[in-house]
Enzyme design. Structure first.
Site, PDB file in Angstrom:
ATOM      1  N   SER A 218     -32.963  19.699  -8.602  1.00 30.53           N
ATOM      2  CA  SER A 218     -31.549  20.058  -8.655  1.00 30.53           C
ATOM      3  C   SER A 218     -31.131  20.586  -7.290  1.00 30.53           C
ATOM      4  O   SER A 218     -31.306  19.890  -6.293  1.00 30.53           O
ATOM      5  CB  SER A 218     -31.302  21.086  -9.771  1.00 30.53           C
ATOM      6  N   THR A 219     -30.616  21.820  -7.210  1.00 31.02           N
ATOM      7  CA  THR A 219     -30.120  22.362  -5.947  1.00 31.02           C
ATOM      8  C   THR A 219     -31.202  22.348  -4.876  1.00 31.02           C
ATOM      9  O   THR A 219     -32.281  22.891  -5.064  1.00 31.02           O
ATOM     10  CB  THR A 219     -29.624  23.804  -6.148  1.00 31.02           C
TER      11      THR A 219
ATOM     12  N   HIS B 198     -30.091  16.204 -10.286  1.00 33.74           N
ATOM     13  CA  HIS B 198     -28.777  16.564 -10.825  1.00 33.74           C
ATOM     14  C   HIS B 198     -27.689  16.182  -9.828  1.00 33.74           C
ATOM     15  O   HIS B 198     -27.583  16.765  -8.750  1.00 33.74           O
ATOM     16  CB  HIS B 198     -28.706  18.068 -11.104  1.00 33.74           C
TER      17      HIS B 198
ATOM     18  N   MET C 177     -31.496  25.302  -9.735  1.00 33.34           N
ATOM     19  CA  MET C 177     -31.028  26.402 -10.582  1.00 33.34           C
ATOM     20  C   MET C 177     -31.368  26.132 -12.042  1.00 33.34           C
ATOM     21  O   MET C 177     -31.473  24.986 -12.465  1.00 33.34           O
ATOM     22  CB  MET C 177     -29.510  26.553 -10.462  1.00 33.34           C
TER      23      MET C 177
ATOM     24  N   ASP D 132     -33.927  23.567 -16.438  1.00 28.84           N
ATOM     25  CA  ASP D 132     -34.111  22.169 -16.835  1.00 28.84           C
ATOM     26  C   ASP D 132     -35.440  21.645 -16.309  1.00 28.84           C
ATOM     27  O   ASP D 132     -35.763  21.795 -15.133  1.00 28.84           O
ATOM     28  CB  ASP D 132     -32.965  21.312 -16.299  1.00 28.84           C
TER      29      ASP D 132
END
Length: 343
Positions: free
Chosen positions: A163-164, A189, A283, A286
């Protein structure tokens, strides 16, 4: 208080964001800039904790501003991106040049405007408390590692979730991986349309065949398949072959595509023992439960460590669950993947 600097050439955007945060008890707008050159003058004076940055501005572009900002005043940056090919391409470049995250500008509807405000607020709060912007320590990718050279491996599939900070991490890892490894499936993501362009960019730069996953794709050795934005990616097996399914159902762990959906499809499809799963920076949580499922099914699991993660959220949750077999820095992940494949 988190000090925010807003950089956008649209006066209405600067005013709306300033008004939105006027009574916020956590976020304080310490300044606004109509262009990057003005922002260059303000950053040394204001020392913001977070910068919201427009992708497309006259004069100095957002990319050029990042190239100046990162080595001189490393600060978490959230890009405000338009939903156009030009805007999406610029956003992906910005993420690979040091921006931490991005938020899509609204399409004009009230619901989408509220979506942007909620998402931007959430990300400012998360990134504003970082002790240091860790994306700036992401190593430079070296040349390709030596491949398997015909050696047999028990691993038939590599699955990666991020993600991030994941766009930089994935770029680094794929640049080093050789093209004779088992097929790689990835959930990053990212909204639809952006994933298409991100896959194209990785295909052009990493030396690996990378594509946005399509329903029914049969997985091939050395190929990389990126989950499309707004669709869940699942791996299935039939007659000894692995293939992909795309499905649209509710968000899982707050996301679509979801890393948990990908990992759970592997674990519950009795493919866990054939899989090496890697959970990167991001973050939230998940992927943590799905990674535990793969580990419990006999698969091999790797988590990115805190020091090299832009946000030590997803890999931390997986580590606390006992889902991580090896926790290593980003710089070591390509080598660890090869070591596991050869063990």
């Amino acid at each position: 208080m988190i000090k925010l600097l807003i950089v956008d050439d649209q006066n209405v955007v600067r005013n709306v964001l300033s008004e939105m945060f006027a009574n916020n008890k956590t976020i304080q707008v310490v300044g606004t800039a109509a262009n990057a050159l003005e922002a260059k003058r303000l950053v040394p004076q204001l020392r913001p904790d977070v910068i919201s940055l427009d992708v497309d501005m006259p004069g100095m572009s957002g990319i050029e501003f990042l190239d100046w900002l990162i080595p001189n005043f490393p600060t978490p940056v959230i890009m405000l991106s338009t939903y156009t090919v030009t805007g999406a391409n610029a956003t992906i470049q910005a993420l690979q040049r040091g921006a931490m995250d991005f938020v899509k500008k609204p399409d004009g509807t009230e619901s989408d405007f509220l979506r942007m405000l909620e998402e931007l607020t959430f990300k400012i709060k998360k990134l504003g408390i970082l002790t240091k912007p860790k994306q700036y320590i992401i190593p430079t990718a070296n040349s390709k590692l030596t491949g398997l050279k015909g050696k047999q491996t028990n691993i038939k599939l590599i699955a990666i979730g991020a993600s991030t900070g994941g766009t930089q991490a994935l770029d680094f890892i794929l640049h080093q991986l050789p093209n004779d490894l088992p097929p790689i499936v990835v959930v990053q993501h990212m909204p639809e349309h952006f994933t298409t362009l991100f896959a194209q960019r990785l295909n052009q730069t990493t030396g690996l065949p990378v594509k946005e996953a399509a329903h029914g794709d049969i997985l091939e050795t050395g190929h990389v398949y990126l989950a499309p934005g707004d669709q869940h990616l699942l791996v299935r097996r039939m007659a000894g072959r692995y293939y992909l399914e795309l499905e649209v159902f509710d968000k899982v762990s707050g996301h679509r595509p979801s890393v948990d959906v990908l990992f759970n499809s592997i674990a519950k499809g009795k493919m866990g023992n054939d899989c090496l799963a890697v959970l990167l920076t991001g973050m939230g949580r998940d992927g943590a439960i799905g990674l535990k499922g793969i580990k419990d099914a006999g698969g091999r699991t790797v988590g990115q460590d805190e020091e090299s993660s832009v946000v030590y959220g997803m890999p931390k949750e997986a580590f606390l669950l006992g889902a991580v077999e090896k926790q290593v820095s980003l710089s070591n992940i390509p080598n660890v993947i090869l070591q596991i494949l050869e063990s």
